[in-house]
Design a protein around this motif. Structure first.
Motif, PDB file in Angstrom:
ATOM      1  N   LEU A  63       0.804  -1.219   0.000  1.00 46.36           N
ATOM      2  CA  LEU A  63       0.000   0.000   0.000  1.00 46.36           C
ATOM      3  C   LEU A  63       0.838   1.272   0.000  1.00 46.36           C
ATOM      4  O   LEU A  63       0.290   2.377  -0.039  1.00 46.36           O
ATOM      5  N   VAL A 117      -7.198  -2.793   4.090  1.00 44.92           N
ATOM      6  CA  VAL A 117      -8.011  -1.591   3.909  1.00 44.92           C
ATOM      7  C   VAL A 117      -9.405  -1.807   4.507  1.00 44.92           C
ATOM      8  O   VAL A 117      -9.973  -0.906   5.141  1.00 44.92           O
ATOM      9  N   ALA A 174      -1.405   0.014  -5.139  1.00 44.55           N
ATOM     10  CA  ALA A 174      -2.438  -0.102  -4.114  1.00 44.55           C
ATOM     11  C   ALA A 174      -3.813   0.327  -4.601  1.00 44.55           C
ATOM     12  O   ALA A 174      -4.812   0.057  -3.932  1.00 44.55           O
ATOM     13  N   SER A 214      -4.046  -6.961   0.773  1.00 46.51           N
ATOM     14  CA  SER A 214      -4.178  -5.509   0.725  1.00 46.51           C
ATOM     15  C   SER A 214      -5.632  -5.097   0.903  1.00 46.51           C
ATOM     16  O   SER A 214      -5.945  -4.149   1.631  1.00 46.51           O
ATOM     17  N   ILE A 220      -7.482  -0.914  -2.926  1.00 46.38           N
ATOM     18  CA  ILE A 220      -8.128   0.151  -2.151  1.00 46.38           C
ATOM     19  C   ILE A 220      -9.528   0.426  -2.691  1.00 46.38           C
ATOM     20  O   ILE A 220     -10.507   0.478  -1.934  1.00 46.38           O
TER      21      ILE A 220
END
Length: 404
Positions: free
Chosen positions: A95, A169, A101, A165, A105
Motif C-alpha cells: 500500500l 483496507v 495499491a 491488501s 483500495i
C-alpha cells in the motif's frame, strides 16, 4: 549491517503471515464448531453461565462478563496486530505504492459501501438497522486467507497480495466504523489519559526504547483509559499498532513492528480470535431460528449484504477502476480470478460478529450472528470451489481470459 526493509521484501513477510493466518483460521473454525455444539447441547446452560460470568475490578468499570473480556480485551490484541500490519503495509508494503495499491483500495471501498447500501435497503425502517447496516461491511482476514491457502495454491502471487491488501483496507474501514458508530458516551478525562499514554508510547518509539516492562503497563493504561472513555477498547490496540516504528535503523535486524508481529500474531490468530469466537458464536440453532434468518429483515439484510453486496461491491468497483484507468489489473490475474477472490470477501465472521454484538441486543443479536455464520459458510465453500477451478487453470499455464 542489515539494510532497511524494502517493499519487494513484502512477499516473504506475506508468506509468513499467510501460514500463521491459515493455522489461525483452522483453529477459529474449530472454536466456532465447539461453541455451536456446546451451546446447543445438554450443557448449553453451562456455556451461557461461563460466558455471562462477571469478573474484574468494579472501581475501574471493568467488572465485565467473560464474553465481554474476550470481546473488549482479547480482540484488542487482534486489532493491535491489525494496526501493525496496516502501518507496515502503508509505509513499506504494497500500500506504500499508490499505483499498486489503487486496485485493492478501490475494491475494498466498493466492498464496504455496496454491502452497507444493500443492508440499509433490505432492512429499511426496521428497529436496529441504523447500526446493523455495518455488520456486512467487514471481511475476516483469517478465514479468507486460510481458504485461499488451502484451495488456491497455484494462483499467482498477485492474488494473495490483492486479497491481503484488500483485507487490510477493509480492516481500517471497520475500525473507523467501530470508533464512530459505537461511541455512545464520551469521558473527556479518560480520553485525555489515553492521548497522553499514546503520546508517551510514540515518544518512546522515537527514542528507540525497547524495554518491554515499560510498554506492557503503558499499553494496559491506554486500554483501560480508552475503555473508560466510551470508545470501544479495541481502538486502543489499533492506535498502539499504528504508532509502532516500522523502519529498521542501520544495524537493526528488524523493526519493532515486525518483531512484535512475529511474537504476537500466533497469540492473536491462535488464542485471542478463537476464544472470542468461542463465546460469540454460541447461538441456539433450530429449524425455527434458521427459518427466522430468512424472514427477519435485519438478519436478511446481513445475509444479502455479505453474499451479494461483497461480491458485487468488490468486483464491480474493481471493474470500474480498471475501465476508467484509475487502477490496473495485474497481468497474471484474470477477471474470473478476481471473481473468486471477491467471493472470499463475503466471509465476514470475526469483525462482523463483533459489530453484531455492538449494534444489536436481545433476539436480534443471535439472528444477526446466525446470518453472519451462514453467509461466511456459503461464501467459504463457494470461494473454495471457484479457487480450485482457477488453480487448475493456472496449473496448466493458462489464465483463461485477458486481464484487460
Amino acid at each position: 549491517m542489515s539494510t532497511p526493509r524494502r517493499p519487494n521484501q513484502a512477499v516473504s513477510e506475506f508468506a509468513r503471515f499467510l501460514r500463521t493466518e491459515t493455522t489461525g483460521g483452522i483453529i477459529l473454525l474449530v472454536a466456532t464448531a465447539i461453541a455451536l455444539l456446546w451451546a446447543n447441547s445438554a450443557l448449553g446452560d453451562v456455556y451461557r453461565a461461563v460466558r455471562d460470568f462477571e469478573i474484574g475490578p468494579e472501581a475501574l468499570h471493568l467488572h465485565l462478563s467473560v464474553g465481554d473480556w474476550a470481546k473488549d480485551g482479547l480482540l484488542a490484541l487482534f486489532f493491535f496486530v491489525v494496526g501493525l500490519e496496516l502501518k507496515r503495509e502503508l509505509v513499506v508494503g504494497e500500500l506504500s505504492d499508490i499505483k499498486a495499491a489503487a486496485l485493492p483500495i478501490v475494491a475494498a471501498l466498493g466492498g464496504m459501501l455496496v454491502p452497507a447500501g444493500i443492508a440499509l435497503t433490505v432492512g429499511w425502517g426496521e428497529p436496529g438497522i441504523e447500526q446493523a447496516w455495518a455488520i456486512p461491511v467487514a471481511t475476516d482476514i483469517a478465514f479468507a486467507l486460510g481458504v485461499l491457502a488451502l484451495t488456491g495454491s497455484n494462483l499467482p502471487g498477485a492474488a494473495r497480495v490483492f486479497l491481503l491488501s484488500l483485507a487490510v483496507v477493509d480492516d481500517l474501514g471497520a475500525i473507523i466504523v467501530i470508533a464512530v458508530l459505537f461511541t455512545a458516551s464520551f469521558n473527556l478525562l479518560a480520553a485525555g489519559i489515553a492521548v497522553v499514554g499514546l503520546a508517551l508510547y510514540a515518544y518512546l518509539q522515537h527514542k528507540r526504547v525497547r524495554a518491554w516492562w515499560i510498554y506492557v503497563p503503558l499499553a494496559a493504561v491506554v486500554w483501560v483509559a480508552v475503555h473508560s472513555s466510551g470508545i470501544h477498547a479495541t481502538i486502543a490496540g489499533v492506535a498502539l499498532g499504528l504508532l509502532t516504528r516500522v523502519r529498521p535503523d542501520p544495524g537493526e535486524h528488524e523493526a519493532p513492528a515486525l518483531r512484535l508481529e512475529h511474537r504476537l500474531q500466533p497469540w492473536s490468530a491462535g488464542v485471542a480470535v478463537p476464544v472470542f469466537a468461542l463465546f460469540a458464536a454460541g447461538i441456539a440453532i433450530s429449524a425455527d431460528s434458521l427459518g427466522a434468518v430468512f424472514s427477519n429483515p435485519i438478519s436478511l439484510a446481513v445475509l444479502v449484504g455479505l453474499l451479494l453486496g461483497k461480491v458485487v461491491g468488490i468486483l464491480g468497483a474493481s471493474a470500474l477502476a480498471v475501465r476508467t484507468r484509475l487502477a490496473r489489473l495485474p497481468s497474471t490475474l484474470g477477471w474470473l480470478d478476481l471473481g473468486a477472490l471477491s467471493m472470499l470477501g463475503a466471509v465476514g465472521f470475526t469483525v462482523s460478529l463483533l459489530i453484531a454484538e455492538l449494534a444489536l441486543d436481545g433476539e436480534l443479536v443471535d439472528l444477526a450472528k446466525a446470518a453472519v455464520l451462514l453467509a461466511s459458510a456459503v461464501a467459504s465453500l463457494s470461494a473454495a470451489v471457484l479457487l480450485l477451478r482457477r488453480s487448475k487453470v493456472h496449473a496448466r499455464g493458462a489464465p483463461g481470459e485477458p486481464s484487460d
